[in-house]
Design a protein around this motif. Structure first.
Motif, PDB file in Angstrom:
ATOM      1  N   ARG A 277       7.054  -6.182   7.724  1.00  0.00           N
ATOM      2  CA  ARG A 277       5.669  -5.946   7.317  1.00  0.00           C
ATOM      3  C   ARG A 277       5.580  -4.529   6.778  1.00  0.00           C
ATOM      4  NH1 ARG A 277       2.814  -8.722  12.621  1.00  0.00           N
ATOM      5  NH2 ARG A 277       2.024 -10.592  11.602  1.00  0.00           N
ATOM      6  N   ARG A 279       3.166  -1.559   4.882  1.00  0.00           N
ATOM      7  CA  ARG A 279       1.767  -1.161   4.741  1.00  0.00           C
ATOM      8  C   ARG A 279       1.687   0.073   3.865  1.00  0.00           C
ATOM      9  NH1 ARG A 279      -3.089  -1.718   7.542  1.00  0.00           N
ATOM     10  NH2 ARG A 279      -4.481   0.082   7.330  1.00  0.00           N
ATOM     11  N   VAL A 302       0.705  -5.224   3.384  1.00  0.00           N
ATOM     12  CA  VAL A 302      -0.693  -4.919   3.690  1.00  0.00           C
ATOM     13  C   VAL A 302      -1.089  -3.765   2.776  1.00  0.00           C
ATOM     14  CG1 VAL A 302      -2.338  -4.220   5.443  1.00  0.00           C
ATOM     15  CG2 VAL A 302      -0.379  -5.651   6.082  1.00  0.00           C
ATOM     16  N   THR A 304      -3.416  -0.985   1.116  1.00  0.00           N
ATOM     17  CA  THR A 304      -4.490  -0.114   1.596  1.00  0.00           C
ATOM     18  C   THR A 304      -5.295   0.500   0.466  1.00  0.00           C
ATOM     19  OG1 THR A 304      -2.954   1.767   1.690  1.00  0.00           O
ATOM     20  CG2 THR A 304      -3.192   0.426   3.687  1.00  0.00           C
TER      21      THR A 304
END
Length: 395
Positions: A277, A279, A302, A304
């Protein structure tokens, strides 16, 4: 005697739309090497060999290759069916397979005829218990009714314990269920899978019912775990969800001596394509050198960015070809109120409606003063004005 306890091969399962067959075949090809390296006498597969009740022909070939490799390496094979398997398909020709050292237990009453293995200390009985759906197994105990999986397995293990006591041999039980000690799930097994099997109709089985066996090889949970010292889950050989990314993949090496359970040791399997994962802002993920090691991994990104990037998946896959999933979590975003669109725009002016819409699509970012002036001019130019029926007046 030494066993290698595995489970939940799930041949045929996809991962975010991609086939896992190449990766799973690589892992299964490593098992014969473990058999030779560790002197394994028998390999156990505790259910869910396939992911579907009607597997494709290719998957039978993968299974045959895996079993052939294990047998050529010198180990016997004991397989039970899980709730994903078709017991009749998996068990087809099981009588003949047993003659070649491959014991496939799919009949509901298969536990009544344990597979007997031998070593220098004597005989070991392996009680294979296929997945048993309580509503479909009324012939096992005529006149008795079981409301759940826990009740039925408790009854089955009571009969197994009687057989064990009469035969006086060391014993291994193989079962596909959700077992927990004292009613609490093992956190290492993966809470997300607990929900899956609860929704599928499997209720909790007391792990203590397996306490009389020298070892209980369980399947169904995809993370390794140990409700009791002699009761263990090996987990799946592959990662099948990003929630499993940090969980080790492998099986348990189980040693029985003359007295029973002597030792249990973890045996890691290779991970052909790791899960990760990541980010950060899109441009950072696309350019920073720190992410280079993940370019061949399965990636969940993910993002941002304050404003949702255009064509983010295509751009990410230019660097991470196996990017499988994207989530958006803008840094500093104002929490968006979870109401219906109709309720959000009720009794609002046209300018406020535009503002609400942009808050929604820009993850909480409202119009600034310059943008508000531009929108106001556009509304006026369209001849709509700012105070139409949205003020609440009836037609």
């Amino acid at each position: 005697m030494r066993f290698l306890h595995t489970s939940d091969w799930h041949l045929g399962r996809s991962f975010h739309g991609a086939s896992t067959v190449p990766q799973l075949r690589e892992v299964l090809r490593s098992i014969p090497d473990r058999v030779r390296e560790h002197g394994v006498d028998a390999v156990i597969v505790a259910g869910d060999v396939f992911d579907h009740a009607a597997p494709a022909a290719e998957l039978y070939e993968v299974l045959a290759e895996a079993i052939r490799g294990i047998r050529e390496a010198g180990a016997l094979v004991v397989i039970t069916s899980g709730n994903h398997d078709s017991a009749s398909r998996l068990g087809f020709q099981s009588e003949w397979a047993a003659l070649g050292g491959v014991h496939v237990v799919t009949r509901p009453d298969g536990f009544r005829n344990p597979v007997t293995l031998r070593d220098e200390h004597g005989e070991v009985d392996v009680y294979g218990i296929p997945y048993l759906e309580p509503m479909l197994q009324r012939d096992l105990y005529p006149g008795e009714r079981f409301r759940g999986h826990g009740e039925l397995l408790t009854r089955v293990m009571g009969e197994v314990d009687e057989t064990r006591a009469a035969r006086g041999r060391r014993s291994v039980v193989v079962s596909h269920c959700f077992a927990a000690s004292g009613g609490a799930a093992d956190p290492d097994a993966g809470a997300d899978l607990v929900w899956d099997l609860t929704a599928g109709g499997l209720d909790v089985v007391p792990a203590e019912i397996f306490g009389g066996a020298d070892y209980a090889a369980l399947g169904h949970l995809h993370g390794r775990g140990s409700p009791l010292p002699n009761v263990r889950y090996s987990g799946a050989p592959l990662h099948f969800s990003f929630s499993e990314a940090t969980k080790p993949r492998g099986g348990w090496l189980v040693d029985l001596d003359a007295e029973g359970l002597a030792a249990v040791e973890w045996c890691p399997f290779p991970v052909p394509r790791p899960l990760v994962r990541l980010r950060g802002a899109l441009e950072s993920l696309l350019t920073d050198a720190e992410y280079r090691e993940h370019e061949r991994s399965w990636v969940e990104a993910v993002l941002t960015d304050r404003v949702r990037p255009i064509d983010a998946m295509r751009r990410l896959r230019e660097r991470f070809p196996h990017c499988a999933h994207i989530e958006f979590d803008p840094e500093g975003a104002v929490p968006v109120e979870r109401r219906s669109y109709a309720s959000r725009v009720s009794r609002r002016s046209d300018l406020d409606v535009v503002d609400e819409f942009l808050v929604h699509v820009r993850s909480g970012e409202a119009l600034d003063d310059i943008e508000r002036a531009v929108v106001r001019e556009a509304i006026a130019a369209a001849g709509t004005g700012e105070t139409l029926a949205r003020e609440g007046r009836e037609d």
